[in-house]
Design a protein around this motif. Sequence first.
Motif, PDB file in Angstrom:
ATOM      1  N   THR A 272      35.126  59.498  44.873  1.00 59.63           N
ATOM      2  CA  THR A 272      35.303  60.292  43.660  1.00 59.63           C
ATOM      3  C   THR A 272      34.919  59.474  42.429  1.00 59.63           C
ATOM      4  OG1 THR A 272      37.589  59.583  43.252  1.00 59.63           O
ATOM      5  CG2 THR A 272      37.258  61.443  44.761  1.00 59.63           C
ATOM      6  N   ILE A 273      34.700  60.154  41.333  1.00 65.63           N
ATOM      7  CA  ILE A 273      34.339  59.461  40.098  1.00 65.63           C
ATOM      8  C   ILE A 273      35.515  58.636  39.589  1.00 65.63           C
ATOM      9  CG2 ILE A 273      34.981  61.357  38.555  1.00 65.63           C
ATOM     10  CD1 ILE A 273      31.948  58.972  38.241  1.00 65.63           C
ATOM     11  N   GLY A 274      36.739  59.110  39.841  1.00 63.20           N
ATOM     12  CA  GLY A 274      37.910  58.340  39.448  1.00 63.20           C
ATOM     13  C   GLY A 274      37.972  57.004  40.171  1.00 63.20           C
ATOM     14  N   GLU A 275      37.632  57.008  41.464  1.00 56.73           N
ATOM     15  CA  GLU A 275      37.627  55.761  42.224  1.00 56.73           C
ATOM     16  C   GLU A 275      36.553  54.817  41.721  1.00 56.73           C
ATOM     17  OE1 GLU A 275      39.304  57.113  46.605  1.00 56.73           O
ATOM     18  OE2 GLU A 275      37.222  57.554  46.099  1.00 56.73           O
ATOM     19  N   ALA A 276      35.389  55.341  41.332  1.00 52.08           N
ATOM     20  CA  ALA A 276      34.318  54.493  40.813  1.00 52.08           C
ATOM     21  C   ALA A 276      34.738  53.814  39.509  1.00 52.08           C
ATOM     22  CB  ALA A 276      33.052  55.322  40.602  1.00 52.08           C
ATOM     23  N   ILE A 277      35.365  54.591  38.620  1.00 53.07           N
ATOM     24  CA  ILE A 277      35.823  54.024  37.346  1.00 53.07           C
ATOM     25  C   ILE A 277      36.902  52.975  37.598  1.00 53.07           C
ATOM     26  CG2 ILE A 277      37.006  54.562  35.183  1.00 53.07           C
ATOM     27  CD1 ILE A 277      35.688  57.353  35.332  1.00 53.07           C
ATOM     28  N   TYR A 278      37.831  53.291  38.495  1.00 51.03           N
ATOM     29  CA  TYR A 278      38.908  52.349  38.789  1.00 51.03           C
ATOM     30  C   TYR A 278      38.357  51.050  39.385  1.00 51.03           C
ATOM     31  CZ  TYR A 278      42.985  50.209  40.888  1.00 51.03           C
ATOM     32  OH  TYR A 278      43.948  49.307  41.241  1.00 51.03           O
ATOM     33  N   LEU A 279      37.389  51.163  40.294  1.00 46.51           N
ATOM     34  CA  LEU A 279      36.839  49.972  40.937  1.00 46.51           C
ATOM     35  C   LEU A 279      36.203  49.041  39.909  1.00 46.51           C
ATOM     36  CD1 LEU A 279      36.063  48.349  43.443  1.00 46.51           C
ATOM     37  CD2 LEU A 279      34.003  49.775  43.641  1.00 46.51           C
ATOM     38  N   ARG A 280      35.439  49.603  39.000  1.00 46.46           N
ATOM     39  CA  ARG A 280      34.802  48.771  37.966  1.00 46.46           C
ATOM     40  C   ARG A 280      35.857  48.051  37.125  1.00 46.46           C
ATOM     41  NH1 ARG A 280      30.428  48.087  34.726  1.00 46.46           N
ATOM     42  NH2 ARG A 280      30.811  47.837  32.494  1.00 46.46           N
ATOM     43  N   ASN A 281      36.842  48.800  36.640  1.00 49.95           N
ATOM     44  CA  ASN A 281      37.877  48.198  35.803  1.00 49.95           C
ATOM     45  C   ASN A 281      38.682  47.149  36.572  1.00 49.95           C
ATOM     46  OD1 ASN A 281      37.273  49.653  33.454  1.00 49.95           O
ATOM     47  ND2 ASN A 281      38.501  51.399  34.128  1.00 49.95           N
ATOM     48  N   HIS A 282      38.968  47.464  37.830  1.00 44.18           N
ATOM     49  CA  HIS A 282      39.761  46.536  38.640  1.00 44.18           C
ATOM     50  C   HIS A 282      39.026  45.213  38.846  1.00 44.18           C
ATOM     51  CE1 HIS A 282      42.312  45.045  41.892  1.00 44.18           C
ATOM     52  NE2 HIS A 282      41.189  44.809  42.571  1.00 44.18           N
ATOM     53  N   ILE A 283      37.753  45.267  39.194  1.00 41.16           N
ATOM     54  CA  ILE A 283      37.000  44.039  39.453  1.00 41.16           C
ATOM     55  C   ILE A 283      36.865  43.200  38.189  1.00 41.16           C
ATOM     56  CG2 ILE A 283      34.661  43.207  39.956  1.00 41.16           C
ATOM     57  CD1 ILE A 283      34.521  45.173  42.233  1.00 41.16           C
ATOM     58  N   LEU A 284      36.592  43.838  37.053  1.00 43.72           N
ATOM     59  CA  LEU A 284      36.484  43.082  35.807  1.00 43.72           C
ATOM     60  C   LEU A 284      37.844  42.525  35.385  1.00 43.72           C
ATOM     61  CD1 LEU A 284      33.958  45.335  33.846  1.00 43.72           C
ATOM     62  CD2 LEU A 284      33.528  43.129  34.940  1.00 43.72           C
ATOM     63  N   ASP A 285      38.913  43.255  35.656  1.00 43.91           N
ATOM     64  CA  ASP A 285      40.262  42.730  35.381  1.00 43.91           C
ATOM     65  C   ASP A 285      40.541  41.471  36.200  1.00 43.91           C
ATOM     66  OD1 ASP A 285      41.087  44.517  33.459  1.00 43.91           O
ATOM     67  OD2 ASP A 285      42.011  45.909  34.886  1.00 43.91           O
ATOM     68  N   GLN A 286      40.045  41.445  37.435  1.00 49.36           N
ATOM     69  CA  GLN A 286      40.276  40.272  38.282  1.00 49.36           C
ATOM     70  C   GLN A 286      39.595  39.021  37.721  1.00 49.36           C
ATOM     71  OE1 GLN A 286      42.535  40.241  40.832  1.00 49.36           O
ATOM     72  NE2 GLN A 286      42.862  42.269  39.924  1.00 49.36           N
ATOM     73  N   LEU A 287      38.481  39.188  37.039  1.00 53.40           N
ATOM     74  CA  LEU A 287      37.839  38.043  36.398  1.00 53.40           C
ATOM     75  C   LEU A 287      38.718  37.492  35.283  1.00 53.40           C
ATOM     76  CD1 LEU A 287      34.095  39.181  36.180  1.00 53.40           C
ATOM     77  CD2 LEU A 287      35.286  37.982  38.028  1.00 53.40           C
ATOM     78  N   ASP A 288      39.365  38.390  34.524  1.00 51.20           N
ATOM     79  CA  ASP A 288      40.280  37.945  33.476  1.00 51.20           C
ATOM     80  C   ASP A 288      41.475  37.211  34.079  1.00 51.20           C
ATOM     81  OD1 ASP A 288      38.876  38.867  31.234  1.00 51.20           O
ATOM     82  OD2 ASP A 288      39.620  40.899  31.544  1.00 51.20           O
ATOM     83  N   VAL A 289      41.986  37.736  35.194  1.00 49.84           N
ATOM     84  CA  VAL A 289      43.109  37.076  35.865  1.00 49.84           C
ATOM     85  C   VAL A 289      42.714  35.674  36.313  1.00 49.84           C
ATOM     86  CG1 VAL A 289      44.573  37.118  37.929  1.00 49.84           C
ATOM     87  CG2 VAL A 289      44.196  39.220  36.624  1.00 49.84           C
ATOM     88  N   ALA A 290      41.559  35.575  36.951  1.00 54.08           N
ATOM     89  CA  ALA A 290      41.106  34.279  37.466  1.00 54.08           C
ATOM     90  C   ALA A 290      40.844  33.276  36.343  1.00 54.08           C
ATOM     91  CB  ALA A 290      39.834  34.470  38.292  1.00 54.08           C
ATOM     92  N   ALA A 291      40.405  33.762  35.189  1.00 59.57           N
ATOM     93  CA  ALA A 291      40.049  32.871  34.088  1.00 59.57           C
ATOM     94  C   ALA A 291      41.262  32.226  33.434  1.00 59.57           C
ATOM     95  CB  ALA A 291      39.234  33.631  33.050  1.00 59.57           C
ATOM     96  N   VAL A 292      42.438  32.833  33.535  1.00 54.86           N
ATOM     97  CA  VAL A 292      43.607  32.321  32.798  1.00 54.86           C
ATOM     98  C   VAL A 292      44.712  31.772  33.698  1.00 54.86           C
ATOM     99  CG1 VAL A 292      43.180  33.886  30.875  1.00 54.86           C
ATOM    100  CG2 VAL A 292      44.722  34.601  32.695  1.00 54.86           C
ATOM    101  N   THR A 293      44.706  32.106  34.989  1.00 58.83           N
ATOM    102  CA  THR A 293      45.812  31.667  35.838  1.00 58.83           C
ATOM    103  C   THR A 293      45.739  30.165  36.125  1.00 58.83           C
ATOM    104  OG1 THR A 293      46.946  31.998  37.944  1.00 58.83           O
ATOM    105  CG2 THR A 293      44.555  32.228  37.961  1.00 58.83           C
ATOM    106  N   PRO A 294      46.879  29.484  36.103  1.00 60.37           N
ATOM    107  CA  PRO A 294      46.902  28.065  36.487  1.00 60.37           C
ATOM    108  C   PRO A 294      47.049  27.868  37.993  1.00 60.37           C
ATOM    109  CG  PRO A 294      49.056  28.709  35.668  1.00 60.37           C
ATOM    110  CD  PRO A 294      48.174  29.922  35.533  1.00 60.37           C
ATOM    111  N   ASP A 295      47.321  28.974  38.709  1.00 62.75           N
ATOM    112  CA  ASP A 295      47.556  28.906  40.147  1.00 62.75           C
ATOM    113  C   ASP A 295      46.227  29.020  40.898  1.00 62.75           C
ATOM    114  OD1 ASP A 295      48.178  29.404  42.840  1.00 62.75           O
ATOM    115  OD2 ASP A 295      50.081  30.360  42.316  1.00 62.75           O
ATOM    116  N   PRO A 296      45.808  28.007  41.633  1.00 60.99           N
ATOM    117  CA  PRO A 296      44.516  28.059  42.335  1.00 60.99           C
ATOM    118  C   PRO A 296      44.453  29.145  43.410  1.00 60.99           C
ATOM    119  CG  PRO A 296      45.775  26.108  42.991  1.00 60.99           C
ATOM    120  CD  PRO A 296      46.484  26.710  41.823  1.00 60.99           C
ATOM    121  N   GLU A 297      45.597  29.462  44.040  1.00 66.01           N
ATOM    122  CA  GLU A 297      45.599  30.497  45.066  1.00 66.01           C
ATOM    123  C   GLU A 297      45.408  31.881  44.459  1.00 66.01           C
ATOM    124  OE1 GLU A 297      45.527  30.096  48.358  1.00 66.01           O
ATOM    125  OE2 GLU A 297      45.342  27.970  47.855  1.00 66.01           O
ATOM    126  N   VAL A 298      46.044  32.118  43.306  1.00 72.76           N
ATOM    127  CA  VAL A 298      45.859  33.386  42.603  1.00 72.76           C
ATOM    128  C   VAL A 298      44.409  33.521  42.155  1.00 72.76           C
ATOM    129  CG1 VAL A 298      46.494  34.711  40.551  1.00 72.76           C
ATOM    130  CG2 VAL A 298      48.260  33.534  41.870  1.00 72.76           C
TER     131      VAL A 298
END
Length: 452
Positions: free
Chosen positions: A131-157
């Motif tokens: 669905t188009i909702g899933e496509a929009i969510y996937l894009r936002n989710h993947i880009l959000d994960q880059l923000d998470v990875a850029a700021v977390t001090p935890d290497p496993e996260v």
Amino acid sequence: MNPQRIVVVGAGHVGLYTALRLSKKLNRRRAEVVVIDPQPHMTYQPFLPEAAAGNISPRHSVVPLRRELKKCRVVAGEVTKVEHARKTVTIQPLEGPPTEMTYDHIVVAPGSVSRTLPIPGLSERGIGLKTIGEAIYLRNHILDQLDVAAVTPDPEVRKAALSFVFVGGGFAGIEALAEMEDVVRDALKYYPELSQDEVKFVLVEATNRILPEVGAKMGAYAARQLDKRGISLRLDTRLESCVDGEIVLSDGDRFRAETLVWTAGVKPSPMLDHTDLPRGPRGHVNCLPTLQVADSDGKVLEGAWSAGDSAQVPDLTNPGGWCSPSAQHAVRQAKVLADNIRQVVLGGLPKEYKHKYVGSVAGLGLYKGVAHVYGIKVKGLPAWFMHRSYHVSRIPSFHRKARVVADWTLAFLFKRETVALGQLHAPREEFTEVTPPVPGKDDRQTIGAGSR
């Protein structure tokens, strides 16, 4: 003479094209065409990977029903039951009690849903791409994960945030994987804290090949191209568990990933379970080559028709085989289906659907693709151009064609947008945080008494 009522269940490729052609071929004195779908649009699913990647606007990969089907009656609701013995459908509208509608002819084309397996954690962690909702969510989710990875001090996260798993090596899985790998590669230019070497894209496929639709040689070429981009291809491998984000594969590998995209095939819509129509061994509506619904003995159910993903239609160019659940067949079947209904309404006889599969095209991200059309194998930029040309020719309406081409042109001239709009998925959260609940009557009296 009262017009015959033709009810079209579902507004996917088959439903939209059938209704559109019927509305042009039969005047309203002859037939009333009613289209029933809970969504106000048709989703052109081959464009979902590009919509997720931001190459085209999500709005431009859907077709508004009321704009295109001006001569049809569009009902926003879900069909919960079909009783062909009574020629009646039960409709659950978006609001209000269910209603019944009688018909003279019915086109059952609810499409398909993701074919999932009882894998631990899949329902909690998986993301589909239907669905188009899933496509929009996937894009936002993947880009959000880059923000998470850029700021977390935890290497496993950080490692889990930069791990992206796609299950299924067909068109949807490969195109989504390739497009999203392009998105992440482009976005990393703006993340000095992150390195491309840290990113892990994994494709899990239960068979020993990918993209079987384009042939073994082109599938092998696609696999080599994905491997060159650092994408890990796990063929002959199954996903066994993904509880709490821990990916467990049948080859023994275990790792954490915050992104799991499931594109491992489709199955007929569960709506068919609530009909009295005869069905094949895999749950599809049983059809003759004329696209008329028939029982196992070949006896036609007068007034019942089906096509597309939810139908089992004999492939007359491949005796003993069935038409594949592709847009190529769905669009052509819709044309024959509409013409056959018109013939029957006017007192004529239906014709058989026969179409030799032309071939397939697949995109592997920006400027990359594979194609196997009319026996000719094409790869790279020419195949990518063929992929785009074919699909822009298939999406209904000049409006959508023009908007998609405009999106592609702008994407060619300017850099890709790599911003996440995650607030779309919880739009009221910020407002509710600053809006206190209204106290009850007793609370208001207490507050008032304390202030005096």
